[in-house]
Design a protein around this motif. Structure first.
Motif, short mmCIF file in Angstrom:
data_model
loop_
_atom_site.label_atom_id
_atom_site.label_comp_id
_atom_site.label_asym_id
_atom_site.label_seq_id
_atom_site.Cartn_x
_atom_site.Cartn_y
_atom_site.Cartn_z
N VAL A 44 -12.72 -56.84 3.52
CA VAL A 44 -12.22 -56.96 2.15
C VAL A 44 -13.28 -57.59 1.25
O VAL A 44 -13.54 -57.12 0.13
CB VAL A 44 -10.91 -57.80 2.13
N THR A 45 -13.91 -58.65 1.72
CA THR A 45 -14.88 -59.37 0.91
C THR A 45 -16.10 -58.51 0.61
O THR A 45 -16.55 -58.44 -0.54
CB THR A 45 -15.29 -60.67 1.61
N VAL A 46 -16.65 -57.86 1.63
CA VAL A 46 -17.83 -57.03 1.44
C VAL A 46 -17.55 -55.90 0.46
O VAL A 46 -18.35 -55.64 -0.46
CB VAL A 46 -18.34 -56.47 2.79
N THR A 47 -16.45 -55.22 0.63
CA THR A 47 -16.17 -54.09 -0.27
C THR A 47 -15.89 -54.57 -1.69
O THR A 47 -16.28 -53.91 -2.65
CB THR A 47 -15.01 -53.22 0.26
N THR A 48 -15.25 -55.72 -1.83
CA THR A 48 -15.02 -56.26 -3.17
C THR A 48 -16.33 -56.65 -3.84
O THR A 48 -16.58 -56.31 -5.01
CB THR A 48 -14.07 -57.47 -3.11
N ASN A 68 -18.67 -61.20 12.35
CA ASN A 68 -17.21 -61.18 12.55
C ASN A 68 -16.72 -59.91 13.23
O ASN A 68 -15.52 -59.68 13.32
CB ASN A 68 -16.48 -61.39 11.22
N GLY A 69 -17.64 -59.09 13.72
CA GLY A 69 -17.24 -57.95 14.55
C GLY A 69 -17.25 -56.58 13.90
O GLY A 69 -16.99 -55.59 14.57
N LEU A 70 -17.55 -56.52 12.61
CA LEU A 70 -17.70 -55.19 12.01
C LEU A 70 -19.02 -54.59 12.47
O LEU A 70 -20.02 -55.30 12.61
CB LEU A 70 -17.67 -55.28 10.48
N THR A 71 -19.03 -53.30 12.70
CA THR A 71 -20.26 -52.65 13.13
C THR A 71 -21.02 -52.13 11.92
O THR A 71 -20.45 -51.98 10.83
CB THR A 71 -19.96 -51.46 14.06
N LYS A 72 -22.28 -51.83 12.14
CA LYS A 72 -23.08 -51.22 11.09
C LYS A 72 -22.41 -49.94 10.61
O LYS A 72 -22.29 -49.69 9.41
CB LYS A 72 -24.50 -50.94 11.57
N ASP A 73 -21.96 -49.12 11.54
CA ASP A 73 -21.34 -47.84 11.18
C ASP A 73 -20.07 -48.04 10.36
O ASP A 73 -19.81 -47.27 9.43
CB ASP A 73 -21.04 -47.02 12.43
N GLU A 74 -19.27 -49.04 10.70
CA GLU A 74 -18.06 -49.30 9.91
C GLU A 74 -18.41 -49.75 8.49
O GLU A 74 -17.77 -49.33 7.52
CB GLU A 74 -17.20 -50.36 10.60
N LEU A 75 -19.42 -50.59 8.36
CA LEU A 75 -19.83 -51.04 7.04
C LEU A 75 -20.43 -49.89 6.23
O LEU A 75 -20.15 -49.76 5.03
CB LEU A 75 -20.81 -52.21 7.15
N HIS A 81 -17.42 -44.85 1.32
CA HIS A 81 -16.10 -44.59 0.76
C HIS A 81 -15.97 -45.18 -0.65
O HIS A 81 -15.48 -44.53 -1.56
CB HIS A 81 -15.03 -45.15 1.69
N LEU A 82 -16.42 -46.42 -0.81
CA LEU A 82 -16.25 -47.06 -2.12
C LEU A 82 -17.17 -46.48 -3.18
O LEU A 82 -16.92 -46.67 -4.37
CB LEU A 82 -16.38 -48.57 -2.02
N ALA A 83 -18.19 -45.74 -2.80
CA ALA A 83 -19.08 -45.12 -3.79
C ALA A 83 -18.29 -44.26 -4.77
O ALA A 83 -18.61 -44.20 -5.96
CB ALA A 83 -20.15 -44.28 -3.11
N PHE A 84 -17.26 -43.61 -4.29
CA PHE A 84 -16.48 -42.71 -5.13
C PHE A 84 -15.48 -43.45 -6.01
O PHE A 84 -14.97 -42.89 -6.97
CB PHE A 84 -15.76 -41.68 -4.25
N TYR A 85 -15.20 -44.69 -5.69
CA TYR A 85 -14.23 -45.47 -6.46
C TYR A 85 -14.90 -46.55 -7.30
O TYR A 85 -14.39 -46.90 -8.36
CB TYR A 85 -13.20 -46.11 -5.52
N PRO A 89 -24.17 -46.56 -8.08
CA PRO A 89 -25.15 -47.66 -8.05
C PRO A 89 -24.69 -48.85 -7.21
O PRO A 89 -25.50 -49.45 -6.50
CB PRO A 89 -25.30 -48.05 -9.53
N SER A 90 -23.42 -49.18 -7.28
CA SER A 90 -22.91 -50.30 -6.48
C SER A 90 -23.04 -50.00 -4.99
O SER A 90 -23.46 -50.86 -4.20
CB SER A 90 -21.43 -50.56 -6.81
N ALA A 91 -22.70 -48.78 -4.61
CA ALA A 91 -22.80 -48.40 -3.19
C ALA A 91 -24.25 -48.35 -2.73
O ALA A 91 -24.57 -48.80 -1.63
CB ALA A 91 -22.12 -47.05 -2.97
N MET A 92 -25.12 -47.81 -3.55
CA MET A 92 -26.53 -47.73 -3.16
C MET A 92 -27.15 -49.12 -3.00
O MET A 92 -27.91 -49.36 -2.07
CB MET A 92 -27.32 -46.90 -4.19
N SER A 93 -26.80 -50.02 -3.88
CA SER A 93 -27.29 -51.39 -3.76
C SER A 93 -26.79 -52.04 -2.48
O SER A 93 -27.55 -52.68 -1.74
CB SER A 93 -26.85 -52.21 -4.97
N ALA A 94 -25.51 -51.86 -2.19
CA ALA A 94 -24.93 -52.45 -0.98
C ALA A 94 -25.53 -51.85 0.28
O ALA A 94 -25.84 -52.57 1.23
CB ALA A 94 -23.41 -52.26 -0.99
N ILE A 95 -25.71 -50.54 0.28
CA ILE A 95 -26.21 -49.88 1.50
C ILE A 95 -27.66 -50.26 1.76
O ILE A 95 -28.07 -50.42 2.92
CB ILE A 95 -25.99 -48.35 1.44
#
Length: 110
Positions: A44-48, A68-75, A81-85, A89-95
């Motif tokens: 929740v925190t990362v996607t927010t 905390n157990g999330l994998t690279k692939d899950e992140l 997914h959030l790139a479309f919402y 630019p937000s998704a590219m920066s995060a990735i």
């Protein structure tokens, strides 16, 4: 002497009350509540943070999410997914931050 928290290291002398609230309320209470696991709270925190383009705080929370157990692939999937919402630019920066963190962890430079 106990090891300083990340907030204490960053702003302890400058904003001690904000550090206390960060350590005691945010990480001492909110993050410890039992309804959501630390893994879920990290997702929740990362996607927010990514969606709101809060890049300064994102890196430490990406590291925490991996711890905390999330994998690279899950992140990667969550950020894709959030790139479309939240916007490309937000998704590219995060990735790109996630890519740097994962590569640095793999080489031991982080």
């Amino acid at each position: 002497m106990a090891e300083q928290s990340p907030a204490q290291k960053l702003i302890g002398d400058f904003a001690p009350k904000l550090v206390q609230l960060t350590d005691d309320v945010l990480f001492g209470d909110v993050w410890e509540r039992e309804v959501l696991s630390p893994r879920d709270r990290s997702l929740v925190t990362v996607t927010t943070l990514a969606a709101l383009y809060r890049t300064e705080q994102l890196g430490s929370h990406l590291r925490r999410a991996l711890d905390n157990g999330l994998t690279k692939d899950e992140l990667v999937e969550a950020i894709t997914h959030l790139a479309f919402y939240a916007g490309w630019p937000s998704a590219m920066s995060a990735i790109t931050q996630l890519k740097d963190i994962v590569e640095n962890q793999a080489t031991g430079t982080e």
